[in-house]
Design a protein around this motif. Structure first.
Motif, PDB file in Angstrom:
ATOM      1  N   LEU A 164       0.828  -1.209   0.000  1.00 56.17           N
ATOM      2  CA  LEU A 164       0.000   0.000   0.000  1.00 56.17           C
ATOM      3  C   LEU A 164       0.861   1.258   0.000  1.00 56.17           C
ATOM      4  O   LEU A 164       1.713   1.432   0.869  1.00 56.17           O
ATOM      5  CB  LEU A 164      -0.910  -0.009   1.238  1.00 56.17           C
ATOM      6  CG  LEU A 164      -1.871   1.159   1.435  1.00 56.17           C
ATOM      7  CD1 LEU A 164      -2.883   1.237   0.295  1.00 56.17           C
ATOM      8  CD2 LEU A 164      -2.587   1.022   2.778  1.00 56.17           C
ATOM      9  N   ASN A 165       0.623   2.129  -0.984  1.00 51.35           N
ATOM     10  CA  ASN A 165       1.338   3.404  -1.075  1.00 51.35           C
ATOM     11  C   ASN A 165       0.338   4.540  -1.230  1.00 51.35           C
ATOM     12  O   ASN A 165      -0.677   4.388  -1.912  1.00 51.35           O
ATOM     13  CB  ASN A 165       2.282   3.409  -2.292  1.00 51.35           C
ATOM     14  CG  ASN A 165       3.320   2.312  -2.216  1.00 51.35           C
ATOM     15  OD1 ASN A 165       4.098   2.261  -1.277  1.00 51.35           O
ATOM     16  ND2 ASN A 165       3.310   1.411  -3.182  1.00 51.35           N
ATOM     17  N   PHE A 166       0.648   5.675  -0.616  1.00 53.51           N
ATOM     18  CA  PHE A 166      -0.207   6.857  -0.757  1.00 53.51           C
ATOM     19  C   PHE A 166       0.506   7.889  -1.625  1.00 53.51           C
ATOM     20  O   PHE A 166       1.534   8.434  -1.207  1.00 53.51           O
ATOM     21  CB  PHE A 166      -0.528   7.451   0.617  1.00 53.51           C
ATOM     22  CG  PHE A 166      -1.402   6.571   1.466  1.00 53.51           C
ATOM     23  CD1 PHE A 166      -2.757   6.462   1.215  1.00 53.51           C
ATOM     24  CD2 PHE A 166      -0.863   5.841   2.526  1.00 53.51           C
ATOM     25  CE1 PHE A 166      -3.570   5.648   2.004  1.00 53.51           C
ATOM     26  CE2 PHE A 166      -1.657   5.026   3.316  1.00 53.51           C
ATOM     27  CZ  PHE A 166      -3.015   4.926   3.054  1.00 53.51           C
ATOM     28  N   PRO A 167       0.001   8.164  -2.824  1.00 51.27           N
ATOM     29  CA  PRO A 167       0.634   9.160  -3.698  1.00 51.27           C
ATOM     30  C   PRO A 167       0.622  10.545  -3.054  1.00 51.27           C
ATOM     31  O   PRO A 167      -0.231  10.841  -2.203  1.00 51.27           O
ATOM     32  CB  PRO A 167      -0.243   9.147  -4.955  1.00 51.27           C
ATOM     33  CG  PRO A 167      -1.031   7.881  -4.880  1.00 51.27           C
ATOM     34  CD  PRO A 167      -1.204   7.583  -3.429  1.00 51.27           C
ATOM     35  N   PRO A 168       1.547  11.424  -3.481  1.00 53.64           N
ATOM     36  CA  PRO A 168       1.581  12.777  -2.917  1.00 53.64           C
ATOM     37  C   PRO A 168       0.381  13.635  -3.325  1.00 53.64           C
ATOM     38  O   PRO A 168       0.045  14.601  -2.641  1.00 53.64           O
ATOM     39  CB  PRO A 168       2.886  13.363  -3.470  1.00 53.64           C
ATOM     40  CG  PRO A 168       3.212  12.544  -4.669  1.00 53.64           C
ATOM     41  CD  PRO A 168       2.678  11.184  -4.416  1.00 53.64           C
ATOM     42  N   ALA A 169      -0.219  13.283  -4.459  1.00 53.34           N
ATOM     43  CA  ALA A 169      -1.377  14.060  -4.921  1.00 53.34           C
ATOM     44  C   ALA A 169      -2.471  13.097  -5.394  1.00 53.34           C
ATOM     45  O   ALA A 169      -2.170  12.069  -5.987  1.00 53.34           O
ATOM     46  CB  ALA A 169      -0.963  14.994  -6.053  1.00 53.34           C
ATOM     47  N   PRO A 170      -3.725  13.426  -5.107  1.00 53.37           N
ATOM     48  CA  PRO A 170      -4.160  14.550  -4.277  1.00 53.37           C
ATOM     49  C   PRO A 170      -3.814  14.334  -2.803  1.00 53.37           C
ATOM     50  O   PRO A 170      -3.713  13.201  -2.354  1.00 53.37           O
ATOM     51  CB  PRO A 170      -5.675  14.571  -4.490  1.00 53.37           C
ATOM     52  CG  PRO A 170      -6.029  13.161  -4.812  1.00 53.37           C
ATOM     53  CD  PRO A 170      -4.863  12.597  -5.573  1.00 53.37           C
ATOM     54  N   LEU A 171      -3.633  15.437  -2.111  1.00 56.48           N
ATOM     55  CA  LEU A 171      -3.284  15.382  -0.688  1.00 56.48           C
ATOM     56  C   LEU A 171      -4.525  15.013   0.113  1.00 56.48           C
ATOM     57  O   LEU A 171      -5.556  15.669   0.002  1.00 56.48           O
ATOM     58  CB  LEU A 171      -2.746  16.737  -0.246  1.00 56.48           C
ATOM     59  CG  LEU A 171      -2.126  16.816   1.155  1.00 56.48           C
ATOM     60  CD1 LEU A 171      -0.867  15.955   1.228  1.00 56.48           C
ATOM     61  CD2 LEU A 171      -1.791  18.268   1.503  1.00 56.48           C
ATOM     62  N   ILE A 172      -4.423  13.956   0.906  1.00 57.57           N
ATOM     63  CA  ILE A 172      -5.568  13.580   1.742  1.00 57.57           C
ATOM     64  C   ILE A 172      -5.151  13.604   3.215  1.00 57.57           C
ATOM     65  O   ILE A 172      -3.971  13.555   3.545  1.00 57.57           O
ATOM     66  CB  ILE A 172      -6.168  12.215   1.352  1.00 57.57           C
ATOM     67  CG1 ILE A 172      -5.211  11.059   1.702  1.00 57.57           C
ATOM     68  CG2 ILE A 172      -6.538  12.171  -0.118  1.00 57.57           C
ATOM     69  CD1 ILE A 172      -5.863   9.697   1.633  1.00 57.57           C
ATOM     70  N   SER A 173      -6.133  13.668   4.087  1.00 59.93           N
ATOM     71  CA  SER A 173      -5.878  13.849   5.514  1.00 59.93           C
ATOM     72  C   SER A 173      -5.304  12.590   6.168  1.00 59.93           C
ATOM     73  O   SER A 173      -5.447  11.473   5.666  1.00 59.93           O
ATOM     74  CB  SER A 173      -7.180  14.234   6.221  1.00 59.93           C
ATOM     75  OG  SER A 173      -8.096  13.147   6.179  1.00 59.93           O
ATOM     76  N   LYS A 174      -4.664  12.789   7.319  1.00 63.35           N
ATOM     77  CA  LYS A 174      -4.125  11.664   8.098  1.00 63.35           C
ATOM     78  C   LYS A 174      -5.232  10.716   8.537  1.00 63.35           C
ATOM     79  O   LYS A 174      -5.050   9.499   8.590  1.00 63.35           O
ATOM     80  CB  LYS A 174      -3.373  12.192   9.326  1.00 63.35           C
ATOM     81  CG  LYS A 174      -2.022  12.821   9.004  1.00 63.35           C
ATOM     82  CD  LYS A 174      -1.333  13.275  10.278  1.00 63.35           C
ATOM     83  CE  LYS A 174       0.022  13.923   9.977  1.00 63.35           C
ATOM     84  NZ  LYS A 174       0.692  14.399  11.204  1.00 63.35           N
ATOM     85  N   ASN A 175      -6.386  11.275   8.866  1.00 60.26           N
ATOM     86  CA  ASN A 175      -7.496  10.436   9.308  1.00 60.26           C
ATOM     87  C   ASN A 175      -8.002   9.533   8.193  1.00 60.26           C
ATOM     88  O   ASN A 175      -8.376   8.376   8.442  1.00 60.26           O
ATOM     89  CB  ASN A 175      -8.644  11.300   9.848  1.00 60.26           C
ATOM     90  CG  ASN A 175      -8.421  11.715  11.293  1.00 60.26           C
ATOM     91  OD1 ASN A 175      -7.607  11.118  12.000  1.00 60.26           O
ATOM     92  ND2 ASN A 175      -9.123  12.740  11.740  1.00 60.26           N
ATOM     93  N   ALA A 176      -8.020  10.039   6.962  1.00 56.62           N
ATOM     94  CA  ALA A 176      -8.436   9.220   5.821  1.00 56.62           C
ATOM     95  C   ALA A 176      -7.457   8.063   5.636  1.00 56.62           C
ATOM     96  O   ALA A 176      -7.857   6.902   5.458  1.00 56.62           O
ATOM     97  CB  ALA A 176      -8.510  10.064   4.554  1.00 56.62           C
ATOM     98  N   LYS A 177      -6.158   8.371   5.699  1.00 58.09           N
ATOM     99  CA  LYS A 177      -5.133   7.322   5.564  1.00 58.09           C
ATOM    100  C   LYS A 177      -5.236   6.311   6.698  1.00 58.09           C
ATOM    101  O   LYS A 177      -5.062   5.105   6.485  1.00 58.09           O
ATOM    102  CB  LYS A 177      -3.736   7.952   5.545  1.00 58.09           C
ATOM    103  CG  LYS A 177      -3.449   8.761   4.289  1.00 58.09           C
ATOM    104  CD  LYS A 177      -2.065   9.410   4.368  1.00 58.09           C
ATOM    105  CE  LYS A 177      -1.805  10.288   3.154  1.00 58.09           C
ATOM    106  NZ  LYS A 177      -0.506  10.993   3.256  1.00 58.09           N
ATOM    107  N   ASN A 178      -5.541   6.785   7.893  1.00 58.48           N
ATOM    108  CA  ASN A 178      -5.675   5.901   9.041  1.00 58.48           C
ATOM    109  C   ASN A 178      -6.800   4.891   8.829  1.00 58.48           C
ATOM    110  O   ASN A 178      -6.645   3.692   9.102  1.00 58.48           O
ATOM    111  CB  ASN A 178      -5.925   6.718  10.302  1.00 58.48           C
ATOM    112  CG  ASN A 178      -6.135   5.853  11.533  1.00 58.48           C
ATOM    113  OD1 ASN A 178      -7.262   5.487  11.878  1.00 58.48           O
ATOM    114  ND2 ASN A 178      -5.041   5.507  12.198  1.00 58.48           N
ATOM    115  N   LEU A 179      -7.936   5.370   8.338  1.00 60.42           N
ATOM    116  CA  LEU A 179      -9.068   4.475   8.091  1.00 60.42           C
ATOM    117  C   LEU A 179      -8.699   3.419   7.049  1.00 60.42           C
ATOM    118  O   LEU A 179      -8.966   2.228   7.232  1.00 60.42           O
ATOM    119  CB  LEU A 179     -10.293   5.274   7.639  1.00 60.42           C
ATOM    120  CG  LEU A 179     -11.532   4.440   7.281  1.00 60.42           C
ATOM    121  CD1 LEU A 179     -12.002   3.623   8.479  1.00 60.42           C
ATOM    122  CD2 LEU A 179     -12.660   5.325   6.772  1.00 60.42           C
ATOM    123  N   ILE A 180      -8.068   3.857   5.970  1.00 60.94           N
ATOM    124  CA  ILE A 180      -7.695   2.934   4.895  1.00 60.94           C
ATOM    125  C   ILE A 180      -6.731   1.865   5.406  1.00 60.94           C
ATOM    126  O   ILE A 180      -6.923   0.667   5.168  1.00 60.94           O
ATOM    127  CB  ILE A 180      -7.081   3.710   3.712  1.00 60.94           C
ATOM    128  CG1 ILE A 180      -8.153   4.588   3.040  1.00 60.94           C
ATOM    129  CG2 ILE A 180      -6.457   2.751   2.695  1.00 60.94           C
ATOM    130  CD1 ILE A 180      -7.593   5.630   2.088  1.00 60.94           C
TER     131      ILE A 180
END
Length: 214
Positions: A164-180
């Motif tokens: 699992l990787n989170f691209p730099p764009a679009p920028l999403i919140s820490k809480n969104a990443k936490n849920l995922i």
């Protein structure tokens, strides 16, 4: 059809009945004026956090209802999610769903949305739907599912490894990443429960609890 006709929830497309002729089966379905969520996502590229959270909350409520009735959908994806005239989400297409209290063995669903236990041909339960909520949350925010790859085998490998990787764009919140990240967990028993999703800070901060997206 037998499963869907007995499900009555505001976020599940109603099946009112069916009939057939020599060649076809005709379903009498609730009309979803705004069509597939997939088309809306492709048109916009990705959704805002408020839109994404509203859809995830609606899905979670519908799946909680299904799981209470021991129904596992097993094929939640944007093409199987419809929108009514108010923009309210409706789960459709129960072709891969099963009603069972025991674990299942059948590998089914759509490649990018398969849980690791299905990819590894292990038995599975309702937690495969929880995994798919994590996939969809990512796709709603970034415009593509997280483990998409050039080949089927590469996609399977990424799913098995939870690459699992989170691209730099679009920028999403820490809480969104936490849920995922709390949903995309290889051990199905450790995935966030549906109740905990509804109570998650990202959902509470962003979702329209009426289930309608502006």
């Amino acid at each position: 059809m037998e499963i869907q006709i007995n499900l009555k929830h505001p976020n599940i497309l109603r099946l009112y009945g069916w009939f057939d002729d020599a060649e076809r089966v005709f379903l009498i379905l609730e009309y979803a004026h705004n069509g597939e969520l997939y088309k809306e996502l492709r048109k916009r590229g990705h959704f805002s956090e408020k839109q994404a959270a509203t859809y995830i909350l609606s899905l979670t409520k519908a799946l909680a209802y299904c799981h209470e009735k021991h129904v596992i959908h097993r094929d939640i994806k944007p093409e199987n999610l419809l929108l009514d005239h108010e923009g309210r989400l409706k789960i459709a297409d129960f072709g891969w769903s099963v009603q069972s209290k025991s674990k299942r063995q059948t590998m089914c669903g759509t490649l990018d949305y398969l849980a690791p236990e299905m990819v590894e041909h292990k038995s599975h339960d309702h937690a495969v739907d929880n995994w798919t909520l994590g996939i969809l949350c990512y796709e709603f925010l970034y415009g593509a599912p997280p483990f998409e790859a050039e080949s089927q085998e590469d996609t399977f490998k990424r799913i098995r490894n939870v690459d699992l990787n989170f691209p730099p764009a679009p920028l999403i919140s820490k809480n969104a990443k936490n849920l995922i990240t709390r949903l995309l967990v290889k051990d199905s028993s450790k995935r966030l429960s549906l109740q905990k999703i509804m109570e998650h800070p990202w959902i509470k901060e962003n979702a329209n609890h009426m289930g309608v997206c502006e």
